[in-house]
Design an enzyme around this catalytic site. Sequence first.
Site, PDB file in Angstrom:
ATOM      1  N   ASN A   8      -2.108   0.156   6.918  1.00  0.00           N
ATOM      2  CA  ASN A   8      -1.555  -1.074   7.481  1.00  0.00           C
ATOM      3  C   ASN A   8      -0.641  -1.823   6.513  1.00  0.00           C
ATOM      4  O   ASN A   8      -0.524  -3.032   6.574  1.00  0.00           O
ATOM      5  CB  ASN A   8      -2.698  -1.963   7.995  1.00  0.00           C
ATOM      6  CG  ASN A   8      -3.706  -2.280   6.914  1.00  0.00           C
ATOM      7  OD1 ASN A   8      -3.534  -1.900   5.768  1.00  0.00           O
ATOM      8  ND2 ASN A   8      -4.764  -2.983   7.275  1.00  0.00           N
TER       9      ASN A   8
ATOM     10  N   ARG B  10       2.511  -6.386   9.043  1.00  0.00           N
ATOM     11  CA  ARG B  10       1.739  -5.214   9.497  1.00  0.00           C
ATOM     12  C   ARG B  10       2.296  -4.670  10.817  1.00  0.00           C
ATOM     13  O   ARG B  10       2.280  -3.459  11.045  1.00  0.00           O
ATOM     14  CB  ARG B  10       0.260  -5.571   9.603  1.00  0.00           C
ATOM     15  CG  ARG B  10      -0.408  -5.571   8.218  1.00  0.00           C
ATOM     16  CD  ARG B  10      -1.799  -6.128   8.250  1.00  0.00           C
ATOM     17  NE  ARG B  10      -2.558  -5.765   7.056  1.00  0.00           N
ATOM     18  CZ  ARG B  10      -3.749  -6.283   6.762  1.00  0.00           C
ATOM     19  NH1 ARG B  10      -4.312  -7.158   7.558  1.00  0.00           N
ATOM     20  NH2 ARG B  10      -4.383  -5.895   5.668  1.00  0.00           N
TER      21      ARG B  10
ATOM     22  N   ARG C 266      -1.953 -14.552   5.296  1.00  0.00           N
ATOM     23  CA  ARG C 266      -2.594 -13.740   6.347  1.00  0.00           C
ATOM     24  C   ARG C 266      -1.880 -13.926   7.683  1.00  0.00           C
ATOM     25  O   ARG C 266      -1.845 -13.010   8.504  1.00  0.00           O
ATOM     26  CB  ARG C 266      -4.095 -14.020   6.412  1.00  0.00           C
ATOM     27  CG  ARG C 266      -4.796 -13.508   5.137  1.00  0.00           C
ATOM     28  CD  ARG C 266      -6.289 -13.284   5.306  1.00  0.00           C
ATOM     29  NE  ARG C 266      -6.586 -12.188   6.165  1.00  0.00           N
ATOM     30  CZ  ARG C 266      -7.037 -10.978   5.762  1.00  0.00           C
ATOM     31  NH1 ARG C 266      -7.210 -10.718   4.482  1.00  0.00           N
ATOM     32  NH2 ARG C 266      -7.292 -10.043   6.637  1.00  0.00           N
TER      33      ARG C 266
ATOM     34  N   GLU D 216      -9.478 -10.683  -7.395  1.00  0.00           N
ATOM     35  CA  GLU D 216      -8.520  -9.592  -7.156  1.00  0.00           C
ATOM     36  C   GLU D 216      -7.309  -9.687  -8.075  1.00  0.00           C
ATOM     37  O   GLU D 216      -6.822  -8.666  -8.578  1.00  0.00           O
ATOM     38  CB  GLU D 216      -8.085  -9.595  -5.692  1.00  0.00           C
ATOM     39  CG  GLU D 216      -9.204  -9.179  -4.745  1.00  0.00           C
ATOM     40  CD  GLU D 216      -8.840  -9.301  -3.280  1.00  0.00           C
ATOM     41  OE1 GLU D 216      -9.685  -8.949  -2.446  1.00  0.00           O
ATOM     42  OE2 GLU D 216      -7.717  -9.736  -2.955  1.00  0.00           O
TER      43      GLU D 216
ATOM     44  N   TYR E 128     -12.242  -2.019  -3.974  1.00  0.00           N
ATOM     45  CA  TYR E 128     -12.797  -2.157  -2.629  1.00  0.00           C
ATOM     46  C   TYR E 128     -14.323  -2.073  -2.619  1.00  0.00           C
ATOM     47  O   TYR E 128     -14.910  -1.746  -1.582  1.00  0.00           O
ATOM     48  CB  TYR E 128     -12.194  -1.112  -1.694  1.00  0.00           C
ATOM     49  CG  TYR E 128     -10.801  -1.467  -1.206  1.00  0.00           C
ATOM     50  CD1 TYR E 128     -10.596  -2.565  -0.367  1.00  0.00           C
ATOM     51  CD2 TYR E 128      -9.690  -0.720  -1.571  1.00  0.00           C
ATOM     52  CE1 TYR E 128      -9.336  -2.904   0.094  1.00  0.00           C
ATOM     53  CE2 TYR E 128      -8.413  -1.048  -1.110  1.00  0.00           C
ATOM     54  CZ  TYR E 128      -8.253  -2.143  -0.271  1.00  0.00           C
ATOM     55  OH  TYR E 128      -7.001  -2.474   0.189  1.00  0.00           O
TER      56      TYR E 128
ATOM     57  N   LYS F 176       0.832  -1.212   0.000  1.00  0.00           N
ATOM     58  CA  LYS F 176       0.000   0.000   0.000  1.00  0.00           C
ATOM     59  C   LYS F 176       0.869   1.267   0.000  1.00  0.00           C
ATOM     60  O   LYS F 176       2.069   1.210   0.284  1.00  0.00           O
ATOM     61  CB  LYS F 176      -0.930  -0.036   1.222  1.00  0.00           C
ATOM     62  CG  LYS F 176      -1.931  -1.206   1.183  1.00  0.00           C
ATOM     63  CD  LYS F 176      -2.893  -1.141   2.364  1.00  0.00           C
ATOM     64  CE  LYS F 176      -3.935  -2.253   2.299  1.00  0.00           C
ATOM     65  NZ  LYS F 176      -4.928  -2.149   3.395  1.00  0.00           N
TER      66      LYS F 176
ATOM     67  N   PHE G 267     -15.513   3.636   6.753  1.00  0.00           N
ATOM     68  CA  PHE G 267     -14.156   4.061   6.397  1.00  0.00           C
ATOM     69  C   PHE G 267     -13.881   4.024   4.893  1.00  0.00           C
ATOM     70  O   PHE G 267     -12.753   4.227   4.456  1.00  0.00           O
ATOM     71  CB  PHE G 267     -13.120   3.206   7.137  1.00  0.00           C
ATOM     72  CG  PHE G 267     -13.266   1.710   6.898  1.00  0.00           C
ATOM     73  CD1 PHE G 267     -12.765   1.109   5.754  1.00  0.00           C
ATOM     74  CD2 PHE G 267     -13.906   0.905   7.836  1.00  0.00           C
ATOM     75  CE1 PHE G 267     -12.888  -0.257   5.531  1.00  0.00           C
ATOM     76  CE2 PHE G 267     -14.046  -0.466   7.620  1.00  0.00           C
ATOM     77  CZ  PHE G 267     -13.533  -1.035   6.452  1.00  0.00           C
TER      78      PHE G 267
ATOM     79  N   THR H 225      -5.501  -6.988  10.904  1.00  0.00           N
ATOM     80  CA  THR H 225      -5.798  -5.751  10.164  1.00  0.00           C
ATOM     81  C   THR H 225      -5.210  -4.527  10.873  1.00  0.00           C
ATOM     82  O   THR H 225      -4.615  -3.656  10.245  1.00  0.00           O
ATOM     83  CB  THR H 225      -7.329  -5.582  10.028  1.00  0.00           C
ATOM     84  OG1 THR H 225      -7.863  -6.753   9.401  1.00  0.00           O
ATOM     85  CG2 THR H 225      -7.674  -4.349   9.202  1.00  0.00           C
TER      86      THR H 225
ATOM     87  N   HIS I 164      -2.233  -5.336   1.661  1.00  0.00           N
ATOM     88  CA  HIS I 164      -3.543  -5.974   1.486  1.00  0.00           C
ATOM     89  C   HIS I 164      -3.334  -7.479   1.344  1.00  0.00           C
ATOM     90  O   HIS I 164      -2.310  -7.913   0.830  1.00  0.00           O
ATOM     91  CB  HIS I 164      -4.211  -5.449   0.196  1.00  0.00           C
ATOM     92  CG  HIS I 164      -5.391  -6.284  -0.228  1.00  0.00           C
ATOM     93  ND1 HIS I 164      -6.647  -6.129   0.313  1.00  0.00           N
ATOM     94  CD2 HIS I 164      -5.485  -7.318  -1.114  1.00  0.00           C
ATOM     95  CE1 HIS I 164      -7.471  -7.017  -0.238  1.00  0.00           C
ATOM     96  NE2 HIS I 164      -6.786  -7.755  -1.101  1.00  0.00           N
TER      97      HIS I 164
HETATM   98  P1  ADP Z   1      -8.063  -6.812   5.819  1.00  0.00           P
HETATM   99  O1  ADP Z   1      -7.247  -5.882   4.926  1.00  0.00           O
HETATM  100  O2  ADP Z   1      -7.270  -7.291   7.014  1.00  0.00           O
HETATM  101  O3  ADP Z   1      -8.708  -7.932   5.066  1.00  0.00           O
HETATM  102  P2  ADP Z   1     -10.687  -5.526   5.882  1.00  0.00           P
HETATM  103  O4  ADP Z   1     -11.014  -6.323   4.663  1.00  0.00           O
HETATM  104  O5  ADP Z   1     -11.644  -5.565   7.030  1.00  0.00           O
HETATM  105  O6  ADP Z   1      -9.239  -5.908   6.460  1.00  0.00           O
HETATM  106  O7  ADP Z   1     -10.539  -3.984   5.491  1.00  0.00           O
HETATM  107  C1  ADP Z   1      -9.915  -3.616   4.283  1.00  0.00           C
HETATM  108  C2  ADP Z   1      -9.009  -2.439   4.554  1.00  0.00           C
HETATM  109  O8  ADP Z   1      -9.787  -1.317   4.960  1.00  0.00           O
HETATM  110  C3  ADP Z   1      -7.996  -2.632   5.692  1.00  0.00           C
HETATM  111  O9  ADP Z   1      -6.838  -3.335   5.296  1.00  0.00           O
HETATM  112  C4  ADP Z   1      -7.690  -1.205   6.073  1.00  0.00           C
HETATM  113  O10 ADP Z   1      -6.776  -0.576   5.159  1.00  0.00           O
HETATM  114  C5  ADP Z   1      -9.056  -0.543   5.908  1.00  0.00           C
HETATM  115  N1  ADP Z   1      -9.799  -0.534   7.185  1.00  0.00           N
HETATM  116  C6  ADP Z   1     -10.371  -1.593   7.804  1.00  0.00           C
HETATM  117  N2  ADP Z   1     -10.970  -1.225   8.950  1.00  0.00           N
HETATM  118  C7  ADP Z   1     -10.778   0.118   9.061  1.00  0.00           C
HETATM  119  C8  ADP Z   1     -11.167   1.100  10.032  1.00  0.00           C
HETATM  120  N3  ADP Z   1     -11.854   0.778  11.122  1.00  0.00           N
HETATM  121  N4  ADP Z   1     -10.789   2.393   9.815  1.00  0.00           N
HETATM  122  C9  ADP Z   1     -10.083   2.743   8.707  1.00  0.00           C
HETATM  123  N5  ADP Z   1      -9.700   1.868   7.746  1.00  0.00           N
HETATM  124  C10 ADP Z   1     -10.026   0.563   7.927  1.00  0.00           C
HETATM  125 MG    MG Z   2     -10.186  -7.928   3.628  1.00  0.00          MG
END
Ligand code: ADP
Ligand code: MG
Length: 142
Positions: free
Chosen positions: A114, A104, A87, A128, A51, A11, A59, A93, A117
């Site tokens: 973070n 991360r 993962r 994806e 997304y 990212k 968010f 996350t 992805h």
């Molecule tokens: P992951 O990337 O671990 O699969 P998610 O699919 O839940 O997590 O979320 C996608 C992305 O959205 C996260 O990697 C992060 O960049 C962002 N994100 C998730 N939760 C939040 C939050 N509470 N506030 C801001 N950004 C968030």
């Molecule tokens: Mg995800």
Amino acid sequence: MALQRTLCIIKPDAMEAGKSGAIVARLQEEGFSVKGMRQLHLSRAQAEGFYDVHRERPFFGELVEFMSRGPIVVVALEAENAIEKYREVIGATNPADAAEGTIRKLYGTDVGENAVHGSDAPETAAKEIGYFFAGCDVRPSA
Ligand code: ADP
Ligand code: MG
């Protein structure tokens, strides 16, 4: 468990910190093979498309802004049990909750920024990878 593929995105925060090389090296050390890799800079519309599943989340706007603010590197990875294994290597996350030594934990800043992805299931991984790579770039698994 057969060979599986997953999509990594390095990212903008990790790119700005100059960590793309370290992240790819770590993934190769962990046993992932790189099937495709390219750097690009998403438009807002391209980030929204990627997304789309998060469109209703509070968010979403912040996430799209972040993911389109600078270059990213997209990496199609292959390994045994790649989705779960990847993962584990990246961690939770929220970097604050991620285990010591995970990507991360090492390179992430907060729950939004973070560092990387990761796909969450075989169907989403295929979708994806297809979002960023043409069939002639990443050949189907043997
Ligand atoms: P992951 O990337 O671990 O699969 P998610 O699919 O839940 O997590 O979320 C996608 C992305 O959205 C996260 O990697 C992060 O960049 C962002 N994100 C998730 N939760 C939040 C939050 N509470 N506030 C801001 N950004 C968030
Ligand atoms: Mg995800």
